[in-house]
Design a protein around this motif. Structure first.
Motif, short mmCIF file in Angstrom:
data_model
loop_
_atom_site.label_atom_id
_atom_site.label_comp_id
_atom_site.label_asym_id
_atom_site.label_seq_id
_atom_site.Cartn_x
_atom_site.Cartn_y
_atom_site.Cartn_z
N GLU A 143 -5.26 -7.46 -3.14
CA GLU A 143 -6.51 -7.71 -2.43
C GLU A 143 -6.90 -6.50 -1.59
O GLU A 143 -8.07 -6.10 -1.56
CB GLU A 143 -6.38 -8.95 -1.55
CG GLU A 143 -7.68 -9.32 -0.85
CD GLU A 143 -7.57 -10.64 -0.11
OE1 GLU A 143 -8.61 -11.13 0.38
OE2 GLU A 143 -6.45 -11.18 -0.01
N ALA A 144 -5.93 -5.90 -0.91
CA ALA A 144 -6.22 -4.73 -0.08
C ALA A 144 -6.69 -3.55 -0.92
O ALA A 144 -7.48 -2.72 -0.45
CB ALA A 144 -4.98 -4.35 0.72
N ALA A 145 -6.22 -3.45 -2.16
CA ALA A 145 -6.59 -2.34 -3.03
C ALA A 145 -7.86 -2.61 -3.83
O ALA A 145 -8.32 -1.74 -4.57
CB ALA A 145 -5.45 -2.03 -3.98
N GLY A 146 -8.43 -3.81 -3.72
CA GLY A 146 -9.65 -4.14 -4.46
C GLY A 146 -9.42 -4.31 -5.94
O GLY A 146 -10.23 -3.85 -6.77
N CYS A 147 -8.31 -4.96 -6.32
CA CYS A 147 -7.98 -5.13 -7.73
C CYS A 147 -8.82 -6.23 -8.37
O CYS A 147 -9.11 -7.25 -7.74
CB CYS A 147 -6.51 -5.49 -7.89
SG CYS A 147 -5.37 -4.24 -7.29
N LEU A 148 -9.15 -6.03 -9.62
CA LEU A 148 -9.81 -7.06 -10.41
C LEU A 148 -8.77 -8.00 -11.00
O LEU A 148 -8.93 -9.22 -10.98
CB LEU A 148 -10.62 -6.41 -11.53
CG LEU A 148 -11.38 -7.34 -12.48
CD1 LEU A 148 -12.42 -8.14 -11.71
CD2 LEU A 148 -12.04 -6.53 -13.59
N TYR A 149 -7.69 -7.44 -11.54
CA TYR A 149 -6.54 -8.19 -12.01
C TYR A 149 -5.29 -7.55 -11.44
O TYR A 149 -5.26 -6.34 -11.23
CB TYR A 149 -6.45 -8.18 -13.55
CG TYR A 149 -7.58 -8.88 -14.26
CD1 TYR A 149 -7.56 -10.26 -14.45
CD2 TYR A 149 -8.67 -8.16 -14.73
CE1 TYR A 149 -8.59 -10.89 -15.11
CE2 TYR A 149 -9.72 -8.79 -15.38
CZ TYR A 149 -9.68 -10.16 -15.58
OH TYR A 149 -10.72 -10.79 -16.22
N ALA A 150 -4.25 -8.34 -11.24
CA ALA A 150 -2.98 -7.79 -10.76
C ALA A 150 -1.83 -8.42 -11.51
O ALA A 150 -1.85 -9.62 -11.82
CB ALA A 150 -2.82 -8.05 -9.26
N GLY A 195 0.81 -1.21 0.00
CA GLY A 195 0.00 0.00 0.00
C GLY A 195 0.84 1.26 0.00
O GLY A 195 2.07 1.20 -0.01
N PRO A 196 0.22 2.45 0.02
CA PRO A 196 0.96 3.72 0.00
C PRO A 196 2.00 3.78 1.10
O PRO A 196 1.74 3.43 2.24
CB PRO A 196 -0.14 4.76 0.21
CG PRO A 196 -1.38 4.12 -0.33
CD PRO A 196 -1.25 2.66 0.02
#
Length: 252
Positions: free
Chosen positions: A133-140, A116-117
């Protein structure tokens, strides 16, 4: 559309490229790996591509990159990912991978610091899966490099319009998105990175520009790049069998 989050938790690179969707659920996770450590003494080629590498920085001009307008299609789905299997010519190897197509990268793609930041400043190490996961990504997609001895982020990093660090013009392949949505690929001077007339909102450094205008660009990259940016191998691209070794700048 279904909002299943698909994550790629490969963690030998520290920073992550994230395709965001406002709400995600039904997380599906593939198998993860441990954070990669430097090669043991005696593993791999004993010398890099150049016997003497001075890692010259380019502050003004003398940079080679391409800029392309990005899609501004706001339709759904925001991104689609397709797996592929490909033969490597003149070898018995198969290459497995995926191609992710993003409709509106300016709106949906982010460069994420590890954890995270502030993760780069804290020299934090975190799996891409955890950060995504913490950032709510659809794809990473894993991206960027770090020091395996100190955890320090390497190269240029701009995350959601915030300048995390600049490399001072160190020459490695870059992927970035400017404020007007322009996609940038290639080698940037420090002036290019810090340009405020159309600033970067996302920027990350990789190693080796693989393809340019549909042609293999590896040899030209090896002449330009600083190979000290990654320490888990060398910039040598051919083994004694003529097979390509992996390098790692991914283009969306």
């Amino acid at each position: 559309m279904a909002t299943a989050s698909v994550k790629c938790p490969l963690v030998w690179l520290l920073l992550g490229l994230c395709v965001r969707l406002s709400e995600t659920g039904n997380t599906r996770v593939s198998m993860g790996d441990d954070v990669l450590q430097p090669y043991a003494h005696g593993h791999g080629p004993s010398r890099p591509h150049r016997h003497v590498r001075d890692c010259q920085s380019v502050v003004h001009g003398n940079s080679t990159y391409e800029s392309h307008p990005s899609s501004r299609d706001g339709g759904l789905p925001v991104a689609e990912s397709t797996a592929f299997v490909s033969d490597v010519p003149r070898s018995s190897r198969m290459v497995y991978g995926h191609i992710t197509t993003v409709r509106d990268p300016l709106r949906t793609v982010s460069v994420l610091e590890p954890g995270g930041p502030g993760g780069c400043g804290m020299k934090q190490r975190a799996p891409v899966e955890e950060t995504a996961e913490a950032a709510g990504c659809l794809y990473a997609q894993n991206a960027g490099f770090f020091s395996t001895s100190t955890g320090r982020c390497l190269g240029n990093v701009v995350s959601d319009g915030r300048m995390v660090q600049d490399s001072g013009g160190l020459q490695n392949a870059q992927f970035g998105i400017r404020k007007d949505g322009t996609l940038v690929f290639g080698y940037l001077s420090q002036d290019d990175v810090l340009d405020q007339s159309n600033p970067f909102v996302q920027l990350v450094s990789g190693v080796v520009w693989l393809l340019r205008d549909g042609e293999v660009y590896i040899n030209q990259s090896l002449e330009a790049e600083c190979d000290e940016t990654q320490e888990t191998g060398t910039h040598c691209t051919l083994t004694h069998t003529g097979k390509l070794l992996p390098v790692s700048l991914q283009r969306l």
